[in-house]
Design a protein around this motif. Structure first.
Motif, short mmCIF file in Angstrom:
data_model
loop_
_atom_site.label_atom_id
_atom_site.label_comp_id
_atom_site.label_asym_id
_atom_site.label_seq_id
_atom_site.Cartn_x
_atom_site.Cartn_y
_atom_site.Cartn_z
N VAL A 42 -11.97 -25.12 29.05
CA VAL A 42 -10.71 -24.62 29.57
C VAL A 42 -10.85 -23.18 30.04
O VAL A 42 -10.33 -22.81 31.10
CB VAL A 42 -9.60 -24.73 28.49
CG1 VAL A 42 -8.31 -24.08 28.97
CG2 VAL A 42 -9.35 -26.17 28.13
N HIS A 43 -11.56 -22.33 29.29
CA HIS A 43 -11.72 -20.94 29.72
C HIS A 43 -13.05 -20.69 30.44
O HIS A 43 -13.43 -19.56 30.65
CB HIS A 43 -11.54 -19.97 28.54
CG HIS A 43 -12.61 -19.99 27.52
ND1 HIS A 43 -12.52 -20.73 26.38
CD2 HIS A 43 -13.79 -19.32 27.43
CE1 HIS A 43 -13.60 -20.53 25.63
NE2 HIS A 43 -14.39 -19.68 26.26
N SER A 44 -13.71 -21.75 30.85
CA SER A 44 -14.96 -21.68 31.62
C SER A 44 -15.99 -20.79 30.93
O SER A 44 -16.51 -19.84 31.51
CB SER A 44 -14.71 -21.17 33.05
OG SER A 44 -13.80 -22.01 33.69
N CYS A 45 -16.28 -21.10 29.68
CA CYS A 45 -17.21 -20.32 28.88
C CYS A 45 -18.62 -20.45 29.46
O CYS A 45 -19.15 -21.55 29.60
CB CYS A 45 -17.19 -20.80 27.44
SG CYS A 45 -18.19 -19.82 26.33
N ASP A 46 -19.22 -19.31 29.82
CA ASP A 46 -20.56 -19.34 30.41
C ASP A 46 -21.65 -19.44 29.35
O ASP A 46 -22.80 -19.70 29.67
CB ASP A 46 -20.78 -18.12 31.29
CG ASP A 46 -20.53 -16.81 30.56
OD1 ASP A 46 -19.99 -16.85 29.43
OD2 ASP A 46 -20.85 -15.75 31.11
N LYS A 47 -21.31 -19.25 28.07
CA LYS A 47 -22.31 -19.33 27.01
C LYS A 47 -22.33 -20.69 26.31
O LYS A 47 -23.16 -20.93 25.44
CB LYS A 47 -22.07 -18.22 25.99
CG LYS A 47 -22.28 -16.84 26.58
CD LYS A 47 -22.16 -15.77 25.55
CE LYS A 47 -22.40 -14.41 26.22
NZ LYS A 47 -22.24 -13.32 25.27
N ALA A 48 -21.41 -21.56 26.66
CA ALA A 48 -21.37 -22.89 26.05
C ALA A 48 -22.50 -23.75 26.61
O ALA A 48 -22.82 -23.68 27.81
CB ALA A 48 -20.03 -23.56 26.34
#
Length: 144
Positions: A42-48
């Motif tokens: 949802v928050h476009s996590c770049d570390k996921a």
């Protein structure tokens, strides 16, 4: 809200910035979010981590159905306890694939209706190999 300025946190998503009194922290980027935006997608996590692609190449074994005209295949083998032939989930029941051993077996309800069972008699039905009965292969019916 001037009385308690240190309670709660604002959502880390720039478009939201909602004041949340039970904020959640993203497990990957360690940023605080409201409950609506804490999920990594949802928050476009770049570390996921990115989800792995399913590898359905020729090395994946599938089990086909023996019923004529059925093209269904399963990833896990499904066999009929009566005839021991491979089936799909749709045809796994005896009545769905005209199983000769199972069709010849009368159910206790039919036997009771025909007067073949006495009241108080216990009927045990075994499926599979009778030489090696398993606990989950035995069904007991108490006739009353």
């Amino acid at each position: 809200m001037a009385e308690l300025p240190e309670l709660g946190r604002h959502c880390g998503l720039a478009a939201c910035r909602q004041l949340d009194f039970l904020p959640l922290v993203c497990a990957h980027c360690q940023v605080t979010f409201c409950r609506h935006h804490v999920a990594a997608d949802v928050h476009s996590c770049d570390k996921a981590p990115q989800p792995a692609e399913a590898d359905l190449t020729a090395s994946t074994r599938v089990y086909g159905c023996h019923v004529a005209g059925c093209t269904a295949a399963e990833l896990t083998p499904v066999t009929c306890p009566g005839c021991q032939r491979p089936c799909c989930l749709t045809h796994r029941h005896e009545a769905e694939h005209d199983c000769p051993p199972c069709a010849a077996m009368d159910t206790p309800v039919e036997q009771l209706a025909a007067g073949q069972l006495d009241s108080g008699e216990t009927v045990v039905l075994e499926y599979g190999d009778p030489a090696q009965p398993r606990r989950d292969d035995v069904t007991r019916y108490d006739v009353t």
